[in-house]
Design a protein around this motif. Sequence first.
Motif, short mmCIF file in Angstrom:
data_model
loop_
_atom_site.label_atom_id
_atom_site.label_comp_id
_atom_site.label_asym_id
_atom_site.label_seq_id
_atom_site.Cartn_x
_atom_site.Cartn_y
_atom_site.Cartn_z
N ILE A 111 -18.66 -81.38 68.68
CA ILE A 111 -20.08 -81.71 68.80
C ILE A 111 -20.46 -81.73 70.28
CG2 ILE A 111 -21.81 -83.50 68.40
CD1 ILE A 111 -20.21 -84.33 65.94
N PRO A 112 -21.54 -81.06 70.66
CA PRO A 112 -21.91 -80.99 72.08
C PRO A 112 -22.16 -82.38 72.67
CG PRO A 112 -23.22 -79.45 70.77
CD PRO A 112 -22.48 -80.31 69.80
N LEU A 113 -21.78 -82.53 73.92
CA LEU A 113 -22.09 -83.76 74.64
C LEU A 113 -23.58 -83.80 74.97
CD1 LEU A 113 -19.05 -83.73 77.09
CD2 LEU A 113 -19.29 -85.10 75.00
N GLU A 114 -24.11 -85.00 75.12
CA GLU A 114 -25.54 -85.14 75.42
C GLU A 114 -25.76 -85.20 76.91
OE1 GLU A 114 -29.44 -87.88 74.28
OE2 GLU A 114 -27.52 -88.21 73.29
N GLY A 115 -26.37 -84.15 77.46
CA GLY A 115 -26.71 -84.14 78.86
C GLY A 115 -28.10 -84.71 79.10
N ALA A 116 -28.50 -84.71 80.35
CA ALA A 116 -29.82 -85.24 80.71
C ALA A 116 -30.91 -84.23 80.34
CB ALA A 116 -29.86 -85.54 82.20
N VAL A 117 -31.94 -84.71 79.64
CA VAL A 117 -33.11 -83.89 79.31
C VAL A 117 -34.33 -84.66 79.79
CG1 VAL A 117 -34.44 -82.78 77.50
CG2 VAL A 117 -31.94 -82.90 77.31
N ASP A 118 -35.03 -84.11 80.78
CA ASP A 118 -36.14 -84.81 81.40
C ASP A 118 -37.39 -83.94 81.41
OD1 ASP A 118 -34.62 -87.15 82.26
OD2 ASP A 118 -33.65 -85.77 83.67
N SER A 119 -38.53 -84.58 81.15
CA SER A 119 -39.82 -83.89 81.23
C SER A 119 -40.19 -83.72 82.70
CB SER A 119 -40.89 -84.69 80.50
OG SER A 119 -42.16 -84.09 80.64
N VAL A 120 -40.54 -82.49 83.10
CA VAL A 120 -40.84 -82.23 84.51
C VAL A 120 -42.25 -81.69 84.73
CG1 VAL A 120 -38.43 -81.84 85.12
CG2 VAL A 120 -39.82 -79.91 84.37
N ASN A 121 -42.91 -81.23 83.66
CA ASN A 121 -44.24 -80.65 83.85
C ASN A 121 -44.90 -80.48 82.48
OD1 ASN A 121 -46.46 -79.58 85.12
ND2 ASN A 121 -45.49 -77.64 85.69
N PHE A 122 -46.23 -80.32 82.48
CA PHE A 122 -46.93 -79.99 81.25
C PHE A 122 -48.21 -79.25 81.58
CE2 PHE A 122 -49.25 -83.74 82.48
CZ PHE A 122 -50.53 -83.55 81.99
N TYR A 123 -48.72 -78.54 80.57
CA TYR A 123 -49.98 -77.81 80.71
C TYR A 123 -50.72 -77.93 79.40
CZ TYR A 123 -53.23 -73.91 81.06
OH TYR A 123 -54.37 -73.14 81.06
N PHE A 146 -33.13 -79.25 81.16
CA PHE A 146 -32.21 -79.43 80.03
C PHE A 146 -30.78 -79.17 80.49
CE2 PHE A 146 -30.00 -78.65 76.15
CZ PHE A 146 -30.72 -79.24 75.13
N GLU A 147 -29.96 -80.22 80.49
CA GLU A 147 -28.58 -80.12 80.97
C GLU A 147 -27.61 -79.92 79.81
OE1 GLU A 147 -25.70 -82.66 83.96
OE2 GLU A 147 -26.68 -83.73 82.31
N ILE A 148 -26.74 -78.92 79.96
CA ILE A 148 -25.64 -78.70 79.02
C ILE A 148 -24.34 -79.13 79.70
CG2 ILE A 148 -24.30 -76.99 77.74
CD1 ILE A 148 -26.82 -75.29 77.54
N ILE A 149 -23.59 -80.01 79.05
CA ILE A 149 -22.28 -80.43 79.55
C ILE A 149 -21.23 -79.71 78.71
CG2 ILE A 149 -20.73 -82.36 80.01
CD1 ILE A 149 -23.17 -84.18 80.09
N ASP A 150 -20.57 -78.72 79.29
CA ASP A 150 -19.65 -77.90 78.51
C ASP A 150 -18.29 -78.57 78.36
OD1 ASP A 150 -19.11 -75.28 77.20
OD2 ASP A 150 -17.58 -75.17 78.77
N ASP A 151 -17.66 -78.37 77.19
CA ASP A 151 -16.38 -79.02 76.90
C ASP A 151 -15.17 -78.17 77.30
OD1 ASP A 151 -16.37 -77.01 75.00
OD2 ASP A 151 -16.65 -78.34 73.29
N ILE A 187 -31.36 -84.36 70.00
CA ILE A 187 -31.73 -85.05 71.24
C ILE A 187 -33.20 -85.44 71.14
CG2 ILE A 187 -31.93 -84.86 73.74
CD1 ILE A 187 -29.72 -82.73 73.64
N LEU A 188 -33.45 -86.74 71.05
CA LEU A 188 -34.81 -87.26 70.97
C LEU A 188 -35.28 -87.65 72.36
CD1 LEU A 188 -37.29 -88.33 69.43
CD2 LEU A 188 -36.04 -90.49 69.11
N LEU A 189 -36.46 -87.19 72.71
CA LEU A 189 -36.98 -87.44 74.06
C LEU A 189 -37.80 -88.72 74.09
CD1 LEU A 189 -38.03 -83.79 74.85
CD2 LEU A 189 -35.88 -84.92 75.34
#
Length: 288
Positions: free
Chosen positions: A124-136, A151-156, A286-288
Amino acid sequence: MKSILVTATALTLVLWSCERIIPFNAEDDQPLITLYSTLEPDAPLEAFVSRSVGILDQGEPILLEDATVWAEDINGQVLDTLVFIGFGQYRAANVTGVAGEFYTIKVTHSTLPSVYGQATIPAIPLEGAVDSVNFYDGSGSGLLPYKEYSFEIIDDGDPGYYMIEAYERLRGSITIPDYPISLETDDPLVNGSGFGQNNWTSRIDISNEFFLGQTHTLKIRVYQWDQQGMEILFKLKKVDEATFFYERSLDQYQNANGNPFTQPVSVYSNVQNGLGVVAGTSHRWILL
């Protein structure tokens, strides 16, 4: 008269040059077992089994309810028999998938050649950092409204592929989301990437070949009209090679279907003596 003959001859040559010669083998008309099985961690081993339709036949594939289906481990030891539960679906009653384990799914039938497929279930993939940086909000320039994320992917460290999907649901609800939404990225490791080029898609695919055992961060834009009443969830999947090539070839097949000017597309199969795919996949919400 000479002009008519020349014109007719030219037309014949044009029509002949537009023909596509597709090699035909008599074996293509023989029915085979079609086996589809997606193996996941902590989920019962399942398989969908049907009889294929020959290239000259009419109609839909026939779901098989009288096949014998079972699972074996890496040493060839039988783990469990998959029991028919309806509509071509078979399920193991006593065994669930384990990340990192190798499985063989085998199928026999009284009137068709036996088949099998093999796969290892990814972790199961590890949970990396997912952050909102902009919107339109979609006003002014005619561009689609979007939210942009880091969106960060932490590879195993195990070779494979990642698939990223986006969904939305009513803010504050706890149900598994049923509403996929489009997304895009400008990441150079993703084929066809680039913002502002109408590259919205239902899924982002990326190989971990260039960040094996490391982290990798993408910028992702998610198309969303209602940015207040709905919340976004990402589904991050780690998949094996079979899943990746099957999904890619299926996309190409569906895009080419009905277009007479495209080359025929074969959907990827790794089932021995038959058709279909046995594949390993795992995912994390991943819930933001």
